[in-house]
Scaffold this motif. Structure first.
Motif, PDB file in Angstrom:
ATOM      1  N   SER A  45      62.041  26.869  27.680  1.00  0.00           N
ATOM      2  CA  SER A  45      63.500  26.908  27.639  1.00  0.00           C
ATOM      3  C   SER A  45      64.087  25.507  27.638  1.00  0.00           C
ATOM      4  N   ASN A  46      63.501  24.614  28.444  1.00  0.00           N
ATOM      5  CA  ASN A  46      63.999  23.236  28.500  1.00  0.00           C
ATOM      6  C   ASN A  46      63.868  22.527  27.167  1.00  0.00           C
ATOM      7  N   LEU A  47      62.812  22.835  26.416  1.00  0.00           N
ATOM      8  CA  LEU A  47      62.677  22.259  25.081  1.00  0.00           C
ATOM      9  C   LEU A  47      63.769  22.780  24.155  1.00  0.00           C
ATOM     10  N   GLN A  48      64.089  24.051  24.268  1.00  0.00           N
ATOM     11  CA  GLN A  48      65.103  24.645  23.391  1.00  0.00           C
ATOM     12  C   GLN A  48      66.496  24.087  23.662  1.00  0.00           C
ATOM     13  N   THR A  49      66.802  23.832  24.921  1.00  0.00           N
ATOM     14  CA  THR A  49      68.146  23.360  25.270  1.00  0.00           C
ATOM     15  C   THR A  49      68.263  21.842  25.254  1.00  0.00           C
ATOM     16  N   GLY A  50      67.168  21.156  24.920  1.00  0.00           N
ATOM     17  CA  GLY A  50      67.229  19.704  24.813  1.00  0.00           C
ATOM     18  C   GLY A  50      67.026  18.965  26.119  1.00  0.00           C
ATOM     19  N   ALA A  51      66.633  19.686  27.179  1.00  0.00           N
ATOM     20  CA  ALA A  51      66.389  19.019  28.454  1.00  0.00           C
ATOM     21  C   ALA A  51      65.063  18.269  28.448  1.00  0.00           C
ATOM     22  N   ALA A  52      64.202  18.569  27.487  1.00  0.00           N
ATOM     23  CA  ALA A  52      62.939  17.850  27.302  1.00  0.00           C
ATOM     24  C   ALA A  52      62.611  17.886  25.809  1.00  0.00           C
ATOM     25  N   THR A  53      61.821  16.922  25.348  1.00  0.00           N
ATOM     26  CA  THR A  53      61.553  16.807  23.915  1.00  0.00           C
ATOM     27  C   THR A  53      60.232  17.437  23.492  1.00  0.00           C
ATOM     28  N   TYR A  69      56.322  19.434  25.332  1.00  0.00           N
ATOM     29  CA  TYR A  69      55.607  19.797  26.560  1.00  0.00           C
ATOM     30  C   TYR A  69      54.990  18.555  27.186  1.00  0.00           C
ATOM     31  N   GLY A  70      54.448  17.683  26.361  1.00  0.00           N
ATOM     32  CA  GLY A  70      53.813  16.481  26.887  1.00  0.00           C
ATOM     33  C   GLY A  70      54.791  15.550  27.584  1.00  0.00           C
ATOM     34  N   GLU A  71      56.047  15.541  27.117  1.00  0.00           N
ATOM     35  CA  GLU A  71      57.062  14.684  27.718  1.00  0.00           C
ATOM     36  C   GLU A  71      57.858  15.393  28.809  1.00  0.00           C
ATOM     37  N   GLY A  92      54.859  17.425  34.281  1.00  0.00           N
ATOM     38  CA  GLY A  92      53.574  16.759  34.461  1.00  0.00           C
ATOM     39  C   GLY A  92      53.630  15.703  35.551  1.00  0.00           C
ATOM     40  N   LEU A  93      54.634  14.833  35.491  1.00  0.00           N
ATOM     41  CA  LEU A  93      54.779  13.790  36.505  1.00  0.00           C
ATOM     42  C   LEU A  93      55.138  14.395  37.858  1.00  0.00           C
ATOM     43  N   PHE A 151      48.251  19.460  29.678  1.00  0.00           N
ATOM     44  CA  PHE A 151      47.856  18.621  30.814  1.00  0.00           C
ATOM     45  C   PHE A 151      46.440  18.894  31.299  1.00  0.00           C
ATOM     46  N   GLN A 152      45.699  19.729  30.548  1.00  0.00           N
ATOM     47  CA  GLN A 152      44.331  20.080  30.934  1.00  0.00           C
ATOM     48  C   GLN A 152      44.265  20.636  32.360  1.00  0.00           C
TER      49      GLN A 152
END
Length: 371
Positions: free
Chosen positions: A267-275, A277-279, A283-284, A317-318
């Motif tokens: 969902s965050n990728l769709q709404t532009g909150a993240a670019t 999965y890797g970014e 993960g951090l 992220f393995q």
């Protein structure tokens, strides 16, 4: 790394899932035909599913929210609410979810004359029916409702009272949702103050489309128990060229206080909150041991499930079964049901479930006739 079949069988806990964002496309088509709703962009379930995904995949939260006009349109009658709620639980259970808090806004289901109470009772009936169907299919699941108020409207206090009235009767807490920009959570302080006086639980959508001020207000002004998304907490974390990490005071507070983050990667990728999965900050934040949980948000719009969310994270992220258990235990610890019931789920369902999957790695089954 776990494979797809193991991920499917892994026990999962879901804290952030919208009822009106998880309908089966075929159900939408059937309900629309029954109710005379003729505004669907497609009447073939497969094509409709594609439309929802593509319409939501815009990078804009307001555009993403527009897709809900069609799902809410067919959820205005009691029988439709019961059906949608029951199918939601069935679908989650089939995906290995053992505990779910499913949220919806009662105020969005009143167009055909239902009262707020009738909406809550219909959804609760559907959840119980879904649990019965899941049990009959061999799947164990427990569900609870979160009642959502829309942050652009003026009914938050009324919905908070409703959530308190149905507390211990299928409703576990309260939430506010909708576009963040221009509608800060502080507009609904009376509702949050009321819930705190009643010792009730609530989460707030914050730090998705808007930044750190939204998170700060949700926590320090409103007193949220959890953050819906909270992905923008990454704005208060610096990673140096040498890899050294410095947490700002708000990020440190969120980690120190073990405030749960209801993260929804797809969902965050769709709404532009993240670019990508890797970014994605998950993960951090997992490495820094924030209280991160993994969620679906809207399964229809994101064409996702808990298993798919875990698959994305495993590939990116393995992650191991230990990581998936960590996310799952985090979520169960953060649920809005009583402590002893959370503990029982962790010790009697989640940990044994993951232990059984690990044993498959150590002692794989051997055919009686391996030749």
């Amino acid at each position: 790394m776990p494979n797809r079949e193991q991920i499917l069988r892994a026990p999962k806990v879901l804290l952030h899932d919208h009822l009106d964002g998880g309908l089966r496309p075929a159900t939408i088509v059937e309900l629309a035909a029954e109710q005379g709703y003729d505004r669907l962009p497609a009447t073939d379930p497969g094509k409709l599913a594609v439309w929802f995904r593509e319409a939501a995949d815009s990078g804009s939260l307001p555009r993403y929210l527009e897709t809900f006009a069609h799902t809410c349109a067919v959820m205005q009658r009691r029988d439709a609410l019961v059906r949608v709620a029951a199918e939601c639980v069935e679908d989650l259970a089939a995906d290995g979810v053992v505990y779910a808090e499913i949220r919806y806004a009662p105020e969005q289901h009143l167009e055909d004359g239902l009262t707020l109470e009738e909406v809550v009772e219909a959804v609760n009936e559907g959840f119980r029916e879904g649990e019965r169907r899941a049990a009959a299919a061999g799947h164990r699941i427990r569900t609870a409702a979160l009642l959502t108020a829309m942050r652009h409207a003026a009914r938050a206090f009324e919905i908070a009272e409703l959530a308190n009235r149905y507390r211990d009767r299928g409703v576990a807490g309260f939430d506010i949702a909708g576009a963040e920009a221009g509608f800060p959570p502080t507009r609904h302080l009376d509702a949050f103050e009321y819930l705190k006086r009643e010792n009730n639980h609530f989460t707030i959508h914050a730090g998705e489309a808007f930044g750190l001020p939204s998170i700060w207000q949700a926590l320090q002004w409103c007193g949220a128990d959890r953050l819906g998304h909270g992905v923008r907490i990454i704005d208060d974390i610096e990673v140096g060229d040498d890899g050294a990490v410095r947490l700002g005071r708000l990020a440190a507070y969120v980690r120190d206080k073990r405030i749960p983050l209801e993260m929804c990667p797809t969902s965050n990728l769709q709404t532009g909150a993240a670019t990508s999965y890797g970014e994605h900050p998950i993960g951090l934040l997992r490495r820094l041991r924030f209280r991160v949980t993994v969620n679906t948000d809207n399964r229809l719009m994101s064409d996702t499930s808990m298993s798919r969310e875990f698959e994305h994270l495993v590939r990116t992220f393995q992650y191991s079964l230990d990581d998936l258990q960590w996310f799952t235990v985090n979520a169960m610890k953060s649920a809005f049901i009583p402590f002893d019931e959370r503990l029982a789920m962790i010790n009697e369902v989640i940990k044994p479930g993951y232990a059984a999957l690990r044993s498959e790695w150590l002692f794989p089954s051997v055919s009686e006739n391996p030749a």
